[in-house]
Design a protein around this motif. Structure first.
Motif, PDB file in Angstrom:
ATOM      1  N   GLN A   9       0.825  -1.203   0.000  1.00  0.00           N
ATOM      2  CA  GLN A   9       0.000   0.000   0.000  1.00  0.00           C
ATOM      3  C   GLN A   9       0.858   1.251   0.000  1.00  0.00           C
ATOM      4  OE1 GLN A   9      -3.004  -0.155   3.191  1.00  0.00           O
ATOM      5  NE2 GLN A   9      -4.507  -0.281   1.558  1.00  0.00           N
ATOM      6  N   ILE A  10       0.470   2.205  -0.835  1.00  0.00           N
ATOM      7  CA  ILE A  10       1.042   3.551  -0.814  1.00  0.00           C
ATOM      8  C   ILE A  10      -0.124   4.490  -0.590  1.00  0.00           C
ATOM      9  CG2 ILE A  10       2.295   5.312  -2.098  1.00  0.00           C
ATOM     10  CD1 ILE A  10       3.688   3.124  -3.650  1.00  0.00           C
ATOM     11  N   ALA A  11      -0.147   5.127   0.593  1.00  0.00           N
ATOM     12  CA  ALA A  11      -1.319   5.898   1.031  1.00  0.00           C
ATOM     13  C   ALA A  11      -2.520   4.948   1.034  1.00  0.00           C
ATOM     14  CB  ALA A  11      -1.535   7.116   0.152  1.00  0.00           C
ATOM     15  N   SER A  12      -3.584   5.254   0.320  1.00  0.00           N
ATOM     16  CA  SER A  12      -4.759   4.378   0.305  1.00  0.00           C
ATOM     17  C   SER A  12      -4.813   3.497  -0.940  1.00  0.00           C
ATOM     18  CB  SER A  12      -6.041   5.219   0.373  1.00  0.00           C
ATOM     19  OG  SER A  12      -6.105   6.131  -0.711  1.00  0.00           O
ATOM     20  N   ALA A  13      -3.760   3.505  -1.753  1.00  0.00           N
ATOM     21  CA  ALA A  13      -3.741   2.739  -3.000  1.00  0.00           C
ATOM     22  C   ALA A  13      -3.030   1.403  -2.823  1.00  0.00           C
ATOM     23  CB  ALA A  13      -3.061   3.542  -4.100  1.00  0.00           C
ATOM     24  N   ASP A  14      -3.584   0.350  -3.433  1.00  0.00           N
ATOM     25  CA  ASP A  14      -2.919  -0.950  -3.517  1.00  0.00           C
ATOM     26  C   ASP A  14      -2.084  -0.973  -4.794  1.00  0.00           C
ATOM     27  OD1 ASP A  14      -4.067  -2.039  -1.178  1.00  0.00           O
ATOM     28  OD2 ASP A  14      -5.912  -2.473  -2.276  1.00  0.00           O
ATOM     29  N   VAL A  15      -0.786  -1.192  -4.653  1.00  0.00           N
ATOM     30  CA  VAL A  15       0.146  -1.080  -5.772  1.00  0.00           C
ATOM     31  C   VAL A  15       0.933  -2.377  -5.923  1.00  0.00           C
ATOM     32  CG1 VAL A  15       2.080   0.215  -6.756  1.00  0.00           C
ATOM     33  CG2 VAL A  15       0.353   1.400  -5.381  1.00  0.00           C
ATOM     34  N   GLY A  16       1.192  -2.769  -7.162  1.00  0.00           N
ATOM     35  CA  GLY A  16       2.051  -3.899  -7.456  1.00  0.00           C
ATOM     36  C   GLY A  16       3.031  -3.534  -8.551  1.00  0.00           C
ATOM     37  N   LEU A  17       4.321  -3.887  -8.368  1.00  0.00           N
ATOM     38  CA  LEU A  17       5.366  -3.612  -9.358  1.00  0.00           C
ATOM     39  C   LEU A  17       6.156  -4.893  -9.586  1.00  0.00           C
ATOM     40  CD1 LEU A  17       6.698  -0.283  -7.786  1.00  0.00           C
ATOM     41  CD2 LEU A  17       5.185  -0.460  -9.766  1.00  0.00           C
ATOM     42  N   TYR A  18       6.467  -5.214 -10.858  1.00  0.00           N
ATOM     43  CA  TYR A  18       7.203  -6.458 -11.108  1.00  0.00           C
ATOM     44  C   TYR A  18       8.115  -6.332 -12.314  1.00  0.00           C
ATOM     45  CZ  TYR A  18       4.156  -7.685 -15.074  1.00  0.00           C
ATOM     46  OH  TYR A  18       3.501  -7.700 -16.279  1.00  0.00           O
TER      47      TYR A  18
END
Length: 353
Positions: free
Chosen positions: A173-182
């Motif tokens: 999570q970054i702030a209220s966002a769900d984030v995925g990086l690959y």
């Protein structure tokens, strides 16, 4: 059941299939740290010999201890968040025999390690020692875009080719966002039919990301990637969201997504070159978990439209009914013209035990 005769006279008018896809899980050991999961898949098609096969969608052993997890075997990995286009999924090969929309996936042999970082999300590392070529639909099969030679049809678990692919992903999570990086490095899953009807596969590198951001009744979604090795390097994304209107009788969702794929003719054609998707989803607030979805996908580059209606409802604790109706509209010069006479209705009745 298909509404029209096929585009290719070698294809069957209608067909029927019996599917078996049980899921079994068992935990054991101290603190149930070990988990064994099995999900075999078998299909018997009445007309298409290439669609009579078995697969291991999942056959894995997992060990979890505190902040880490190991998993080995055949597995399925899904990263997508959008409704119309899961373009970031690259771990598993798709199975067009099971789903024309390329949502069904073959089991991928792998070893994975996950490290949970408390408030910093988690990191996953995947080693993929074998690559699975995309299976083809046979001469009699409907909803196919290319003819695969009979010698290339795969039965049983099909071919497993040594590849040593790997991927690493962070999600959190970054702030209220769900984030995925690959990042992925290995054999690209999309076949290239420009030089051979058997399909060529290229060494690929891919950076990808997903994002989900809730804001009140609105859920914003994004999938994006940058791929090299499959023709010229290109970018692609799908962005949009779902607005939910909550009512005591059920929830009404309004969906809108835009897909843009910047590949040129050196890469295989995409169904989402420049596409707009709109849809309505209604979930009934009752014990049967009833849901109905109507959606339209319009590819503006190829002037192709795809209409879909999905309905599902649980009839009991063990029985679930599913209905899907599809209609394709495409001009004769579209790369997807082979689907324009494949409007169909599909019914499934699943039983769990």
């Amino acid at each position: 059941m298909f509404a029209e005769s096929p585009e290719d006279p070698n294809q069957a008018r209608d067909t029927a299939a019996v599917l078996l896809n049980p899921v079994w899980k068992a935990r054991f050991g101290s603190d149930e740290a070990w988990e064994l999961e099995m999900s075999p898949y078998a299909r018997i098609d009445a007309r298409d010999k290439a669609a009579r096969y078995v697969d291991l969608r999942v056959a894995s052993l997992e060990f979890r201890e505190r902040s880490q997890m190991f998993r080995v075997g055949f597995d399925n990995v899904f990263w997508g968040v959008a409704e119309s286009n899961h373009l970031v999924d690259i771990i598993n090969q798709v199975d067009p025999r099971a789903d024309v929309e390329l949502e069904a996936k073959l089991g991928q042999p792998m070893v994975s390690y996950t490290r949970f970082l408390d408030s910093y999300g988690r990191v996953e590392v995947f080693w993929l020692p074998y690559f699975r070529p995309r299976p083809g639909i046979g001469e009699k099969g409907r909803q196919r875009l290319e003819v695969i030679p009979e010698s290339q049809q795969t039965h049983g678990l099909g071919r497993l080719l040594r590849s040593d692919d790997w991927a690493v992903r962070w999600s959190g999570q970054i702030a209220s966002a769900d984030v995925g990086l690959y990042f992925f490095k290995g054999v690209g899953r999309e076949p290239d039919f420009s030089r051979s009807t058997e399909g060529d596969y290229h060494a690929t590198r891919q950076l990808g990301m997903t994002l989900q951001l809730p804001q009140g009744s609105m859920l914003w979604k994004l999938e994006a990637l940058r791929r090299s090795g499959q023709g010229r390097t290109f970018n692609a994304y799908v962005a949009g969201g779902e607005y939910t209107i909550a009512r005591p009788s059920g929830d009404l969702g309004l969906l809108l997504e835009w897909s843009q794929d910047f590949r040129d003719g050196s890469a295989p054609p995409s169904r989402f070159a420049r596409s707009l998707f709109g849809g309505v989803r209604y979930r009934v607030s009752e014990s049967g978990d009833g849901e109905i979805l109507f959606g339209v996908l319009h590819d503006l580059r190829h002037n192709t439209r795809s209409y879909k209606v999905e309905f599902s409802r649980r009839l009991s604790d063990h029985v679930k009914l599913g209905l899907v109706a599809r209609k394709f509209v495409a001009p004769a010069d579209s790369p997807f013209a082979a689907l324009r006479r494949d409007a169909n209705v599909q019914m499934t009745l699943s039983w769990s035990f």
